[in-house]
Write a protein that holds these residues in place. Structure first.
Motif, PDB file in Angstrom:
ATOM      1  N   GLU A  14       0.859  -1.180   0.000  1.00  0.00           N
ATOM      2  CA  GLU A  14       0.000   0.000   0.000  1.00  0.00           C
ATOM      3  C   GLU A  14       0.898   1.234   0.000  1.00  0.00           C
ATOM      4  N   VAL A  15       0.689   2.140  -0.946  1.00  0.00           N
ATOM      5  CA  VAL A  15       1.497   3.355  -1.040  1.00  0.00           C
ATOM      6  C   VAL A  15       0.587   4.568  -1.135  1.00  0.00           C
ATOM      7  N   GLU A  16       1.143   5.713  -0.759  1.00  0.00           N
ATOM      8  CA  GLU A  16       0.436   6.977  -0.878  1.00  0.00           C
ATOM      9  C   GLU A  16       1.388   8.000  -1.488  1.00  0.00           C
ATOM     10  N   PHE A  17       0.836   8.881  -2.314  1.00  0.00           N
ATOM     11  CA  PHE A  17       1.642   9.961  -2.875  1.00  0.00           C
ATOM     12  C   PHE A  17       0.726  11.106  -3.271  1.00  0.00           C
ATOM     13  N   LEU A  18       1.318  12.263  -3.455  1.00  0.00           N
ATOM     14  CA  LEU A  18       0.587  13.431  -3.929  1.00  0.00           C
ATOM     15  C   LEU A  18       0.916  13.638  -5.400  1.00  0.00           C
ATOM     16  N   ALA A  19      -0.108  13.691  -6.224  1.00  0.00           N
ATOM     17  CA  ALA A  19       0.097  13.808  -7.663  1.00  0.00           C
ATOM     18  C   ALA A  19      -0.505  15.097  -8.196  1.00  0.00           C
ATOM     19  N   ASP A  20       0.240  15.749  -9.045  1.00  0.00           N
ATOM     20  CA  ASP A  20      -0.300  16.854  -9.821  1.00  0.00           C
ATOM     21  C   ASP A  20      -1.313  16.222 -10.782  1.00  0.00           C
ATOM     22  N   PRO A  21      -2.470  16.826 -10.989  1.00  0.00           N
ATOM     23  CA  PRO A  21      -3.476  16.221 -11.864  1.00  0.00           C
ATOM     24  C   PRO A  21      -2.999  15.947 -13.295  1.00  0.00           C
ATOM     25  N   ARG A  22      -1.913  16.612 -13.713  1.00  0.00           N
ATOM     26  CA  ARG A  22      -1.399  16.428 -15.073  1.00  0.00           C
ATOM     27  C   ARG A  22      -0.246  15.423 -15.145  1.00  0.00           C
ATOM     28  N   GLU A  23       0.220  14.928 -14.000  1.00  0.00           N
ATOM     29  CA  GLU A  23       1.356  14.005 -13.985  1.00  0.00           C
ATOM     30  C   GLU A  23       0.948  12.618 -14.465  1.00  0.00           C
ATOM     31  N   THR A  24       1.839  11.993 -15.213  1.00  0.00           N
ATOM     32  CA  THR A  24       1.565  10.629 -15.655  1.00  0.00           C
ATOM     33  C   THR A  24       1.854   9.645 -14.537  1.00  0.00           C
ATOM     34  N   LEU A  25       1.293   8.470 -14.667  1.00  0.00           N
ATOM     35  CA  LEU A  25       1.588   7.403 -13.714  1.00  0.00           C
ATOM     36  C   LEU A  25       3.075   7.094 -13.745  1.00  0.00           C
ATOM     37  N   LEU A  26       3.680   7.120 -14.916  1.00  0.00           N
ATOM     38  CA  LEU A  26       5.121   6.880 -15.031  1.00  0.00           C
ATOM     39  C   LEU A  26       5.898   7.875 -14.170  1.00  0.00           C
ATOM     40  N   ASP A  27       5.567   9.151 -14.274  1.00  0.00           N
ATOM     41  CA  ASP A  27       6.256  10.169 -13.473  1.00  0.00           C
ATOM     42  C   ASP A  27       6.035   9.943 -11.986  1.00  0.00           C
ATOM     43  N   CYS A  28       4.824   9.571 -11.609  1.00  0.00           N
ATOM     44  CA  CYS A  28       4.543   9.323 -10.187  1.00  0.00           C
ATOM     45  C   CYS A  28       5.338   8.129  -9.674  1.00  0.00           C
ATOM     46  N   LEU A  29       5.381   7.057 -10.459  1.00  0.00           N
ATOM     47  CA  LEU A  29       6.147   5.879 -10.044  1.00  0.00           C
ATOM     48  C   LEU A  29       7.620   6.235  -9.864  1.00  0.00           C
ATOM     49  N   ARG A  30       8.172   6.943 -10.834  1.00  0.00           N
ATOM     50  CA  ARG A  30       9.598   7.261 -10.805  1.00  0.00           C
ATOM     51  C   ARG A  30       9.930   8.349  -9.783  1.00  0.00           C
ATOM     52  N   ASP A  31       9.187   9.455  -9.835  1.00  0.00           N
ATOM     53  CA  ASP A  31       9.553  10.631  -9.042  1.00  0.00           C
ATOM     54  C   ASP A  31       9.045  10.604  -7.598  1.00  0.00           C
ATOM     55  N   HIS A  32       7.870  10.029  -7.375  1.00  0.00           N
ATOM     56  CA  HIS A  32       7.304  10.037  -6.030  1.00  0.00           C
ATOM     57  C   HIS A  32       7.569   8.748  -5.259  1.00  0.00           C
ATOM     58  N   LEU A  63       0.801   7.012 -20.552  1.00  0.00           N
ATOM     59  CA  LEU A  63      -0.503   7.446 -21.061  1.00  0.00           C
ATOM     60  C   LEU A  63      -1.588   7.455 -19.995  1.00  0.00           C
ATOM     61  N   VAL A  64      -1.227   7.062 -18.784  1.00  0.00           N
ATOM     62  CA  VAL A  64      -2.182   7.018 -17.669  1.00  0.00           C
ATOM     63  C   VAL A  64      -1.836   8.148 -16.710  1.00  0.00           C
ATOM     64  N   LEU A  65      -2.829   8.855 -16.247  1.00  0.00           N
ATOM     65  CA  LEU A  65      -2.574   9.895 -15.255  1.00  0.00           C
ATOM     66  C   LEU A  65      -2.333   9.245 -13.896  1.00  0.00           C
ATOM     67  N   GLY A  66      -1.445   9.821 -13.125  1.00  0.00           N
ATOM     68  CA  GLY A  66      -1.155   9.296 -11.799  1.00  0.00           C
ATOM     69  C   GLY A  66      -2.376   9.241 -10.916  1.00  0.00           C
ATOM     70  N   VAL A  67      -3.267  10.218 -11.044  1.00  0.00           N
ATOM     71  CA  VAL A  67      -4.469  10.240 -10.211  1.00  0.00           C
ATOM     72  C   VAL A  67      -5.407   9.083 -10.537  1.00  0.00           C
ATOM     73  N   GLU A  68      -5.261   8.491 -11.716  1.00  0.00           N
ATOM     74  CA  GLU A  68      -6.074   7.333 -12.085  1.00  0.00           C
ATOM     75  C   GLU A  68      -5.662   6.080 -11.318  1.00  0.00           C
ATOM     76  N   ALA A  69      -4.545   6.155 -10.610  1.00  0.00           N
ATOM     77  CA  ALA A  69      -4.073   5.026  -9.811  1.00  0.00           C
ATOM     78  C   ALA A  69      -4.803   4.909  -8.490  1.00  0.00           C
TER      79      ALA A  69
END
Length: 159
Positions: A14-32, A63-69
């Motif tokens: 289980e993970v939690e992160f804060l995502a900018d609504p425009r960030e991709t899931l790839l960016d969230c996985l890598r950066d957050h 192609l997936v937004l981070g918030v869709e996770a």
């Protein structure tokens, strides 16, 4: 712009992160989350380097937004090895020299794992079709196909 709180299950944790609504899931996985195995090759979903599974479905994480996770189950390359033991696909990629620079390898491995979870005994044509969304400039595809075939046989107990 305000960030959105996202809770997801990534590789069984289980993970939690804060995502900018425009960030991709790839960016969230890598950066957050610090999961840098998935790579950005094209940013348009054409190369497969960023492949992950999202709720059991193979997707291009660029192609997936981070918030869709939110509430989703995500599997990345980092989740393939268990307790220090490589997944059979990982071992077979090494044994068959199915990688060179390694940039595309995580995407191929995630895609191949997704295939074998759906079809444990694919034909060569089915493997080639399934992996057609992953591009490699170094190895050629034959070693990759042979590695997937060998791993499938081992996983079925036929090897």
């Amino acid at each position: 712009m305000s960030r959105i709180h996202v809770t997801a299950n990534v590789n069984g944790d289980e993970v939690e992160f804060l995502a900018d609504p425009r960030e991709t899931l790839l960016d969230c996985l890598r950066d957050h989350l610090g999961l840098t195995g998935s790579k950005e090759g094209c940013g348009t979903g054409d190369c497969g380097a960023c492949s992950v599974t999202l709720n059991g479905r193979l997707v291009s994480s660029c192609l997936v937004l981070g918030v869709e996770a939110q509430g989703a189950e995500i599997a990345t390359i980092e989740g393939m090895a268990k307790d220090g033991d490589l997944h059979p696909l990982q071992r077979k990629f090494v044994e068959h020299a199915a990688l060179q620079c390694g940039f595309c390898t995580p995407g191929f491995l995630v895609a191949a794992k997704a295939l074998l979870e759906r079809n444990p005994d694919p034909t060569e044509t089915e493997i080639r079709f399934w992996l057609a969304g992953n591009l490699c400039r170094c190895t050629g595809y034959d070693k990759i196909i042979r590695a997937v075939q060998d791993a499938a046989a081992e996983m079925r107990g036929a090897a």
